[in-house]
Design a protein around this motif. Structure first.
Motif, PDB file in Angstrom:
ATOM      1  N   PRO A 177       0.849  -1.214   0.138  1.00 19.32           N
ATOM      2  CA  PRO A 177       0.040   0.095   0.096  1.00 19.32           C
ATOM      3  C   PRO A 177       0.949   1.284   0.011  1.00 19.32           C
ATOM      4  N   LEU A 178       0.802   1.847  -1.101  1.00 17.05           N
ATOM      5  CA  LEU A 178       1.578   3.175  -1.008  1.00 17.05           C
ATOM      6  C   LEU A 178       0.854   4.504  -0.526  1.00 17.05           C
ATOM      7  N   ASN A 179       1.655   5.254   0.113  1.00 16.62           N
ATOM      8  CA  ASN A 179       1.182   6.558   0.737  1.00 16.62           C
ATOM      9  C   ASN A 179      -0.079   6.131   1.655  1.00 16.62           C
ATOM     10  N   SER A 180       0.304   5.178   2.611  1.00 18.37           N
ATOM     11  CA  SER A 180      -0.817   4.605   3.718  1.00 18.37           C
ATOM     12  C   SER A 180      -0.207   4.060   4.831  1.00 18.37           C
ATOM     13  N   ALA A 183       6.133  -8.744  13.691  1.00 13.79           N
ATOM     14  CA  ALA A 183       5.298  -7.538  13.074  1.00 13.79           C
ATOM     15  C   ALA A 183       5.939  -6.369  13.060  1.00 13.79           C
ATOM     16  N   VAL A 184       5.309  -5.668  12.233  1.00 16.95           N
ATOM     17  CA  VAL A 184       5.860  -3.997  12.026  1.00 16.95           C
ATOM     18  C   VAL A 184       4.454  -3.131  11.639  1.00 16.95           C
ATOM     19  N   THR A 185       4.242  -2.198  12.388  1.00 18.18           N
ATOM     20  CA  THR A 185       3.063  -1.254  12.097  1.00 18.18           C
ATOM     21  C   THR A 185       3.709  -0.085  11.735  1.00 18.18           C
ATOM     22  N   PHE A 186       3.068   0.808  10.753  1.00 17.40           N
ATOM     23  CA  PHE A 186       3.432   1.940  10.099  1.00 17.40           C
ATOM     24  C   PHE A 186       2.161   2.820  10.249  1.00 17.40           C
ATOM     25  N   ASN A 187       2.183   3.939  10.971  1.00 20.50           N
ATOM     26  CA  ASN A 187       1.147   4.898  10.544  1.00 20.50           C
ATOM     27  C   ASN A 187       1.620   5.937   9.954  1.00 20.50           C
ATOM     28  N   SER A 203      -0.983 -15.082  19.869  1.00 22.44           N
ATOM     29  CA  SER A 203      -1.691 -15.872  20.933  1.00 22.44           C
ATOM     30  C   SER A 203      -2.671 -16.814  20.147  1.00 22.44           C
ATOM     31  N   ALA A 204      -3.762 -16.080  19.452  1.00 24.81           N
ATOM     32  CA  ALA A 204      -4.857 -16.896  18.993  1.00 24.81           C
ATOM     33  C   ALA A 204      -4.517 -17.377  17.871  1.00 24.81           C
ATOM     34  N   GLY A 205      -3.678 -16.947  16.759  1.00 24.48           N
ATOM     35  CA  GLY A 205      -3.324 -17.398  15.622  1.00 24.48           C
ATOM     36  C   GLY A 205      -4.610 -16.500  14.556  1.00 24.48           C
ATOM     37  N   ASN A 206      -4.283 -17.147  13.363  1.00 30.89           N
ATOM     38  CA  ASN A 206      -5.070 -16.583  12.102  1.00 30.89           C
ATOM     39  C   ASN A 206      -6.237 -17.347  11.955  1.00 30.89           C
ATOM     40  N   ASN A 207      -6.683 -18.391  12.834  1.00 34.27           N
ATOM     41  CA  ASN A 207      -7.855 -19.197  12.653  1.00 34.27           C
ATOM     42  C   ASN A 207      -8.941 -18.887  13.580  1.00 34.27           C
ATOM     43  N   MET A 208      -8.748 -17.589  14.217  1.00 37.73           N
ATOM     44  CA  MET A 208      -9.825 -17.246  14.913  1.00 37.73           C
ATOM     45  C   MET A 208      -9.962 -15.764  14.936  1.00 37.73           C
ATOM     46  N   ILE A 209     -10.980 -14.894  14.633  1.00 39.49           N
ATOM     47  CA  ILE A 209     -11.027 -13.456  14.652  1.00 39.49           C
ATOM     48  C   ILE A 209     -11.221 -12.934  15.982  1.00 39.49           C
ATOM     49  N   MET A 210     -10.568 -12.225  16.648  1.00 42.40           N
ATOM     50  CA  MET A 210     -10.570 -11.560  17.662  1.00 42.40           C
ATOM     51  C   MET A 210     -11.516 -10.180  17.734  1.00 42.40           C
ATOM     52  N   PRO A 211     -12.220  -9.602  18.481  1.00 45.63           N
ATOM     53  CA  PRO A 211     -12.771  -8.369  18.443  1.00 45.63           C
ATOM     54  C   PRO A 211     -11.940  -7.257  18.105  1.00 45.63           C
ATOM     55  N   GLU A 212     -10.658  -7.315  18.811  1.00 49.35           N
ATOM     56  CA  GLU A 212      -9.681  -6.144  18.498  1.00 49.35           C
ATOM     57  C   GLU A 212      -9.147  -6.379  17.165  1.00 49.35           C
ATOM     58  N   GLU A 213      -9.164  -7.334  16.402  1.00 52.37           N
ATOM     59  CA  GLU A 213      -8.670  -7.380  14.876  1.00 52.37           C
ATOM     60  C   GLU A 213      -9.558  -6.559  13.959  1.00 52.37           C
ATOM     61  N   THR A 214     -10.680  -6.267  14.430  1.00 49.82           N
ATOM     62  CA  THR A 214     -11.807  -5.846  13.557  1.00 49.82           C
ATOM     63  C   THR A 214     -11.694  -4.273  13.575  1.00 49.82           C
ATOM     64  N   MET A 215     -12.284  -3.600  12.439  1.00 48.73           N
ATOM     65  CA  MET A 215     -12.461  -2.345  12.358  1.00 48.73           C
ATOM     66  C   MET A 215     -13.927  -2.062  11.767  1.00 48.73           C
ATOM     67  N   VAL A 216     -14.447  -0.925  11.857  1.00 46.85           N
ATOM     68  CA  VAL A 216     -15.921  -0.911  11.479  1.00 46.85           C
ATOM     69  C   VAL A 216     -15.871  -0.942   9.980  1.00 46.85           C
ATOM     70  N   ILE A 230       0.445  -8.542   4.437  1.00 49.03           N
ATOM     71  CA  ILE A 230       0.263  -7.209   4.792  1.00 49.03           C
ATOM     72  C   ILE A 230      -0.850  -6.712   4.876  1.00 49.03           C
ATOM     73  N   TYR A 231      -1.423  -5.967   6.147  1.00 41.63           N
ATOM     74  CA  TYR A 231      -2.422  -5.275   5.880  1.00 41.63           C
ATOM     75  C   TYR A 231      -2.635  -3.810   5.686  1.00 41.63           C
ATOM     76  N   VAL A 232      -3.516  -3.372   5.120  1.00 35.62           N
ATOM     77  CA  VAL A 232      -3.673  -2.000   4.493  1.00 35.62           C
ATOM     78  C   VAL A 232      -4.010  -0.903   5.503  1.00 35.62           C
ATOM     79  N   HIS A 233      -3.916  -1.237   6.852  1.00 38.37           N
ATOM     80  CA  HIS A 233      -3.919  -0.167   7.825  1.00 38.37           C
ATOM     81  C   HIS A 233      -2.988  -0.748   9.142  1.00 38.37           C
ATOM     82  N   GLU A 234      -2.793  -0.036  10.013  1.00 36.39           N
ATOM     83  CA  GLU A 234      -1.931  -0.198  11.176  1.00 36.39           C
ATOM     84  C   GLU A 234      -2.846  -1.039  12.152  1.00 36.39           C
ATOM     85  N   LEU A 235      -2.325  -1.912  12.525  1.00 37.02           N
ATOM     86  CA  LEU A 235      -2.992  -2.819  13.572  1.00 37.02           C
ATOM     87  C   LEU A 235      -2.690  -2.459  15.004  1.00 37.02           C
TER      88      LEU A 235
END
Length: 177
Positions: free
Chosen positions: A15-18, A86-90, A157-170, A142-147
């Protein structure tokens, strides 16, 4: 499994400029310049996520003769041991945060000059088809937003086979395959 000569060209997906987040499971088998997920371009305004010859995980947007990582772990990776990295960037603030096994290990700021990545290519296991990874790379994402820190810890801790509420966005849409 990468032998330092292997590379996966993921395409022009960065994701460029993001804001963004890179997450991955890694196991290193030997020390040297080892790229995990980086661009093809090796110059100003590229992106990289790697381990240096000292075995320390690091990331940034500029690397060259005078470039230094924006974030770097103080503790080297042990050979033959699995890590969640992991690395996040704002994009708006330039803040970059490096995580290992779900915990923050460093944070820094990408200068405004280098925030806008100009190369959307992603190589898994290499940068510029050089400095290849030696060991295992699993689930590079690569996520197109900052986690958030909570989301990073949840993925560890939970892996990619469970979606935790903290992983979601509106307005997120999730699909299962």
């Amino acid at each position: 499994v990468f032998d330092s000569n292997d590379v996966v060209l993921a395409g022009n997906i960065f994701p460029l400029n993001s804001s963004y987040t890179k997450t991955v499971w890694i196991k290193l088998s030997s020390y040297d310049w080892r790229n995990i997920m980086s661009s093809i371009l090796h110059g100003a305004n590229n992106h990289y996520f790697k381990a240096d010859p000292d075995g320390k995980l690091n990331a940034g947007h500029y690397y060259g003769v005078t470039g230094t990582p924006t974030v770097k772990d103080a503790v080297a990776l042990n050979l033959g041991e699995w890590y969640f990295a992991a690395v996040t960037f704002n994009y708006s603030t330039g803040e970059m945060i490096l995580y290992k096994n779900g915990h923050e290990v460093d944070r820094g700021t990408v200068s405004e000059t280098y925030r806008s990545v100009i190369d959307s290519s992603v190589l898994v296991g290499s940068m510029n088809y050089q400095w290849g990874w030696a060991g295992n790379i699993d689930e590079p994402i690569i996520y197109v937003h900052e986690l958030s820190a909570e989301q990073i810890h949840s993925l560890y801790s939970a892996g990619n086979n469970m979606i935790m509420p903290e992983e979601t966005m509106v307005l997120d849409e999730w699909y299962v395959d």
